[in-house]
Design a protein around this motif. Structure first.
Motif, PDB file in Angstrom:
ATOM      1  N   VAL A 134      70.180  59.298  40.726  1.00  0.00           N
ATOM      2  CA  VAL A 134      69.610  60.563  40.259  1.00  0.00           C
ATOM      3  C   VAL A 134      70.134  60.868  38.858  1.00  0.00           C
ATOM      4  O   VAL A 134      69.384  61.238  37.953  1.00  0.00           O
ATOM      5  N   LEU A 135      71.424  60.659  38.715  1.00  0.00           N
ATOM      6  CA  LEU A 135      72.070  60.935  37.437  1.00  0.00           C
ATOM      7  C   LEU A 135      71.460  60.079  36.333  1.00  0.00           C
ATOM      8  O   LEU A 135      71.080  60.576  35.258  1.00  0.00           O
ATOM      9  N   SER A 136      71.302  58.785  36.631  1.00  0.00           N
ATOM     10  CA  SER A 136      70.769  57.918  35.575  1.00  0.00           C
ATOM     11  C   SER A 136      69.304  58.241  35.294  1.00  0.00           C
ATOM     12  O   SER A 136      68.863  58.189  34.139  1.00  0.00           O
TER      13      SER A 136
ATOM     14  N   GLY B  85      59.015  68.925  50.330  1.00  0.00           N
ATOM     15  CA  GLY B  85      59.530  70.134  49.709  1.00  0.00           C
ATOM     16  C   GLY B  85      59.199  71.393  50.480  1.00  0.00           C
ATOM     17  O   GLY B  85      59.644  72.479  50.128  1.00  0.00           O
ATOM     18  N   VAL B  86      58.415  71.226  51.577  1.00  0.00           N
ATOM     19  CA  VAL B  86      58.152  72.396  52.410  1.00  0.00           C
ATOM     20  C   VAL B  86      59.206  72.428  53.514  1.00  0.00           C
ATOM     21  O   VAL B  86      59.161  71.610  54.434  1.00  0.00           O
ATOM     22  N   ILE B  87      60.149  73.318  53.370  1.00  0.00           N
ATOM     23  CA  ILE B  87      61.195  73.345  54.381  1.00  0.00           C
ATOM     24  C   ILE B  87      60.840  74.378  55.434  1.00  0.00           C
ATOM     25  O   ILE B  87      60.980  75.568  55.259  1.00  0.00           O
ATOM     26  N   ASP B  88      60.324  73.840  56.540  1.00  0.00           N
ATOM     27  CA  ASP B  88      59.817  74.650  57.627  1.00  0.00           C
ATOM     28  C   ASP B  88      60.884  74.679  58.717  1.00  0.00           C
ATOM     29  O   ASP B  88      61.483  73.655  59.019  1.00  0.00           O
TER      30      ASP B  88
ATOM     31  N   GLY C 281      64.595  60.634  31.981  1.00  0.00           N
ATOM     32  CA  GLY C 281      63.305  61.310  32.098  1.00  0.00           C
ATOM     33  C   GLY C 281      63.445  62.662  32.745  1.00  0.00           C
ATOM     34  O   GLY C 281      64.552  63.109  33.062  1.00  0.00           O
ATOM     35  N   ASP C 282      62.311  63.306  32.982  1.00  0.00           N
ATOM     36  CA  ASP C 282      62.303  64.618  33.608  1.00  0.00           C
ATOM     37  C   ASP C 282      62.208  64.458  35.111  1.00  0.00           C
ATOM     38  O   ASP C 282      61.208  64.001  35.646  1.00  0.00           O
ATOM     39  N   LEU C 283      63.277  64.844  35.813  1.00  0.00           N
ATOM     40  CA  LEU C 283      63.298  64.690  37.259  1.00  0.00           C
ATOM     41  C   LEU C 283      62.979  66.037  37.897  1.00  0.00           C
ATOM     42  O   LEU C 283      63.455  67.068  37.447  1.00  0.00           O
ATOM     43  N   ASP C 284      62.138  66.008  38.924  1.00  0.00           N
ATOM     44  CA  ASP C 284      61.814  67.247  39.641  1.00  0.00           C
ATOM     45  C   ASP C 284      62.982  67.606  40.558  1.00  0.00           C
ATOM     46  O   ASP C 284      63.223  66.944  41.571  1.00  0.00           O
ATOM     47  N   GLY C 285      63.713  68.649  40.180  1.00  0.00           N
ATOM     48  CA  GLY C 285      64.927  69.020  40.914  1.00  0.00           C
ATOM     49  C   GLY C 285      64.644  69.399  42.352  1.00  0.00           C
ATOM     50  O   GLY C 285      65.328  68.946  43.269  1.00  0.00           O
ATOM     51  N   GLY C 286      63.607  70.224  42.563  1.00  0.00           N
ATOM     52  CA  GLY C 286      63.285  70.693  43.913  1.00  0.00           C
ATOM     53  C   GLY C 286      62.932  69.547  44.830  1.00  0.00           C
ATOM     54  O   GLY C 286      63.441  69.438  45.957  1.00  0.00           O
ATOM     55  N   GLU C 287      62.088  68.664  44.327  1.00  0.00           N
ATOM     56  CA  GLU C 287      61.664  67.517  45.124  1.00  0.00           C
ATOM     57  C   GLU C 287      62.862  66.648  45.496  1.00  0.00           C
ATOM     58  O   GLU C 287      62.988  66.187  46.636  1.00  0.00           O
ATOM     59  N   THR C 288      63.746  66.440  44.526  1.00  0.00           N
ATOM     60  CA  THR C 288      64.917  65.609  44.786  1.00  0.00           C
ATOM     61  C   THR C 288      65.825  66.251  45.832  1.00  0.00           C
ATOM     62  O   THR C 288      66.287  65.592  46.761  1.00  0.00           O
ATOM     63  N   PHE C 289      66.021  67.548  45.688  1.00  0.00           N
ATOM     64  CA  PHE C 289      66.869  68.238  46.660  1.00  0.00           C
ATOM     65  C   PHE C 289      66.288  68.116  48.067  1.00  0.00           C
ATOM     66  O   PHE C 289      66.989  67.794  49.026  1.00  0.00           O
ATOM     67  N   ALA C 290      64.967  68.365  48.172  1.00  0.00           N
ATOM     68  CA  ALA C 290      64.311  68.283  49.482  1.00  0.00           C
ATOM     69  C   ALA C 290      64.438  66.877  50.050  1.00  0.00           C
ATOM     70  O   ALA C 290      64.691  66.694  51.249  1.00  0.00           O
ATOM     71  N   GLY C 291      64.292  65.876  49.204  1.00  0.00           N
ATOM     72  CA  GLY C 291      64.418  64.497  49.668  1.00  0.00           C
ATOM     73  C   GLY C 291      65.803  64.231  50.242  1.00  0.00           C
ATOM     74  O   GLY C 291      65.945  63.618  51.309  1.00  0.00           O
TER      75      GLY C 291
ATOM     76  N   ASP D  71      57.766  52.762  36.108  1.00  0.00           N
ATOM     77  CA  ASP D  71      58.124  53.407  34.865  1.00  0.00           C
ATOM     78  C   ASP D  71      58.006  54.932  34.973  1.00  0.00           C
ATOM     79  O   ASP D  71      57.430  55.585  34.116  1.00  0.00           O
ATOM     80  N   GLN D  72      58.500  55.436  36.113  1.00  0.00           N
ATOM     81  CA  GLN D  72      58.406  56.875  36.356  1.00  0.00           C
ATOM     82  C   GLN D  72      59.781  57.395  36.756  1.00  0.00           C
ATOM     83  O   GLN D  72      60.511  56.718  37.462  1.00  0.00           O
ATOM     84  N   ALA D  73      60.095  58.608  36.307  1.00  0.00           N
ATOM     85  CA  ALA D  73      61.377  59.178  36.714  1.00  0.00           C
ATOM     86  C   ALA D  73      61.212  59.897  38.048  1.00  0.00           C
ATOM     87  O   ALA D  73      60.990  61.094  38.101  1.00  0.00           O
ATOM     88  N   THR D  74      61.239  59.111  39.132  1.00  0.00           N
ATOM     89  CA  THR D  74      61.131  59.728  40.460  1.00  0.00           C
ATOM     90  C   THR D  74      62.014  58.995  41.468  1.00  0.00           C
ATOM     91  O   THR D  74      62.271  57.801  41.337  1.00  0.00           O
ATOM     92  N   MET D  75      62.478  59.748  42.436  1.00  0.00           N
ATOM     93  CA  MET D  75      63.309  59.164  43.483  1.00  0.00           C
ATOM     94  C   MET D  75      62.453  58.803  44.696  1.00  0.00           C
ATOM     95  O   MET D  75      62.964  58.428  45.738  1.00  0.00           O
ATOM     96  N   ARG D  76      61.113  58.944  44.546  1.00  0.00           N
ATOM     97  CA  ARG D  76      60.252  58.839  45.710  1.00  0.00           C
ATOM     98  C   ARG D  76      60.365  57.485  46.428  1.00  0.00           C
ATOM     99  O   ARG D  76      60.425  57.429  47.648  1.00  0.00           O
ATOM    100  N   THR D  77      60.412  56.413  45.634  1.00  0.00           N
ATOM    101  CA  THR D  77      60.529  55.098  46.284  1.00  0.00           C
ATOM    102  C   THR D  77      61.800  55.028  47.131  1.00  0.00           C
ATOM    103  O   THR D  77      61.793  54.505  48.238  1.00  0.00           O
TER     104      THR D  77
END
Ligand SMILES: Nc1ncnc2c1ncn2[C@@H]1O[C@H](COP(=O)(O)OP(=O)(O)O)[C@@H](O)[C@H]1O
Ligand SMILES: [Mg+2]
Lengths: 314, 236
Positions: free
Chosen positions: B116-118, B205-208, B123-133, B44-50
């Motif tokens: 991502v769109l849905s 999210g750390v782009i090294d 919910g509130d999606l972390d844009g930076g995290e999603t982009f890095a993913g 029940d979280q708005a994350t793409m992490r899984t």
């Protein structure tokens, strides 16, 4: 102008082509004739820059096939033995792809597609998927692929294999027409093919070149004497024998008496004794029922050259 | 380079002319969709992490299925003979094929933007995290596509190519899991070799640049080896 100098190609310990040399001049149709496994495909793979020779040198218009590989490949159109195509593409897509890599200019592409479609009889098939085409049409697609960029040199490995007799005649005519302007090298293990299409024949056996010449030269060179078959009415064997003894150039003579007299004459190599023989008989007032010269066929030459085992060339 | 692009287009057309592309894309979307929706209701979280932790595992099968035919099929059918006797360089063939496979992987990855769109609507999606993913996935997919290209250059059998690439991908993904059973001194080496280590770095999210260089070198090495295999016909 193609120059092959002392070409040798080994696959591991197996020597597939051994010390082969020949040249092909511009505009020639050269037939590469030999039984299966003779080394025809291997030689062609070297000419087309697929793989380098183990030893020896091949140049095309003075350029070494491996030092100037890209430039050489631009001038060649190649139809490999298996005629591998991409079954999932349609004919037009495939030819467009090949033309693209061949560097055919966009502006000329349409004309070239129309031209090869017309020459190869593919007009109705351009939108068909290659995988759906019959063997004969696939072979034409392979030929169209080889000539889309108007190459100076066409190298065709067994271009008529697997086709039915009508298709074979069509493809041979097509090759003849192409050969009016281009240098064509084709390989085959079928003898009538070279007789029907080629200006010159190379016979290769077990990796060695065993003969090089026009079909006519080979037949006179490799079987010496000519045979003449004769049937005469109104004489006897002995009379015929003494009459023919006056004709110079006869090597051997056999006569058989019967209702009519038959004779088998062996004449010197390269001589044509039909005229003096017939004149001699007519002068005696006899009648010629049959006068027939038997020449060695290329087929006999081919069998003779390719059935000789190691002993002959060792 | 123009030839590489022409070859890439031809390869992409072949994917979409045959059922291959549609089948692998459908299977990819079905599996990701299944895990996405089930985890959505679970946490029940708005994350793409899984999704980001799952796709590398799906890639293990998905990318080899895309790359297995690239060169193996050309060798089996003999069409490689036409290809290498065209006036094109061997590396252009390798690069063109690799780009086509990577392109298809990227298409698959981009199709998941639908999730991502849905998510962003509910919910509130972390844009930076999603982009890095996504960046991590695209790079990982590139490395896998290069591994697959090399594997496909080694054999004329697509199944063998599939198995080789899957084995290499699995080994590189899991080498850092060997850490506990190996001496500590090896840890940095194994970590550096591992695709998952760099993937996780990027996804965090750390782009090294070290991670970017890792992927670039891996791709380069694999394509170099594939080129080597293709050129082996020229050995005397
Ligand atoms: N890739 C290869 N590896 C090993 N041997 C080969 C290979 N290709 C051909 N040969 C062998 O080389 C010889 C010549 O073959 P090839 O050139 O195909 O003959 P042809 O085309 O006249 O039938 C044959 O003995 C064949 O078995
Ligand atoms: Mg052959």
């Amino acid at each position: 102008m193609i120059q092959v100098e002392n070409l040798t190609k080994q696959y591991g310990p197996l020597v597939a082509v051994r010390d082969v040399s020949f040249t092909v001049s511009t505009g020639e149709i050269l037939g590469f004739l030999g039984p299966n496994g003779a080394g025809k495909t291997t030689t062609m793979k070297v000419l087309t820059c697929f793989m380098p020779p183990t030893a020896g040198r091949v140049t095309i218009d003075g350029m070494d096939v491996f030092e100037k590989s890209l430039e050489v490949r631009r001038r060649i159109g190649y139809l490999p033995e298996a005629n591998p195509l991409y079954p999932e593409m349609n004919v037009q897509e495939y030819l467009t792809f090949i033309a693209g890599i061949r560097g055919v200019a966009k502006a000329k592409l349409g004309d070239r597609l129309d031209a090869v479609a017309a020459v190869c009889g593919l007009k109705e098939m351009m939108r068909r998927e290659i995988g759906e085409l019959s063997k004969g049409f696939r072979q034409r697609v392979g030929l169209a692929q080889a000539m889309i960029h108007e190459p100076d040199i066409l190298i065709l490995d067994e271009p008529t294999s697997g086709l039915d007799p009508n298709q074979i005649v069509e493809i041979r005519n097509l090759i003849r027409r192409l050969g009016e302007e281009k240098t064509v090298i084709l390989s085959t293990h079928i003898l009538p093919e070279v007789q029907a299409t080629c200006d010159r024949v190379l016979i290769i056996n077990r990796g060695r070149l065993v003969a090089d010449g026009t079909p006519h030269e080979l037949t006179t060179q490799f079987h010496g004497d000519e045979q003449i078959q004769l049937e005469v009415r109104g004489t006897t064997g002995d009379l015929l024998k003494s009459a023919l003894a006056t004709v110079p150039g006869i090597v051997w003579l056999e006569v058989a008496d019967g209702k009519d007299v038959t004779a088998r004459i062996t004449a010197e190599r390269g001589s044509d004794l039909r005229e003096p023989i017939s004149r001699c008989i007519v002068d005696q007032g006899w009648t010629i029922l049959e006068l027939h010269r038997e020449r060695t066929s290329l087929e006999q030459v081919f069998r003779q050259l390719t059935s000789t085992e190691e002993g002959a060339d060792a | 380079m123009r030839n590489a692009w022409l070859l890439c287009q031809k390869e992409l057309r072949s994917y979409f002319n045959s059922p291959v592309a549609y089948i692998v894309l459908t299977v990819f979307l079905l599996t990701t969709g299944f895990f996405f929706t089930s985890s959505l209701f679970l946490y029940d979280q708005a994350t793409m992490r899984t999704l980001f932790s799952l796709v590398p595992v799906i890639f293990l099968f998905f990318v080899p299925a895309i790359t297995m035919r690239l060169l193996a099929e050309e060798k089996r059918s003999g069409s490689i003979e036409v290809l290498v006797t065209l006036p094109t360089r061997d590396w252009e063939i390798i690069v063109g094929k690799f780009l086509a496979a990577w392109g298809l992987v990227i298409v698959a990855v981009l199709l998941t933007l639908f999730y991502v769109l849905s998510l962003s609507m509910i919910g509130d999606l972390d844009g930076g995290e999603t982009f890095a993913g996504y960046l991590g996935l695209v790079l990982l997919g590139g490395a896998y596509a290069a591994i697959g290209t090399w594997s496909s250059s080694l054999t004329r059998n697509q199944i063998v190519a599939f198995i080789i690439s899957m084995a290499i991908i699995a080994a590189l993904y899991m080498v850092d899991d060997l850490l506990p059973i190996l001496p500590m001194s090896l840890a940095p080496v194994l970590q550096f070799l591992s695709t998952s280590y760099h993937y996780e770095n990027i996804s965090r999210g750390v782009i090294d640049t070290r991670d970017l260089i890792y992927y670039a070198s891996l791709i380069f090495l694999m394509l170099y080896l594939a080129h080597h295999a293709l050129a082996s016909r020229k050995w005397k």
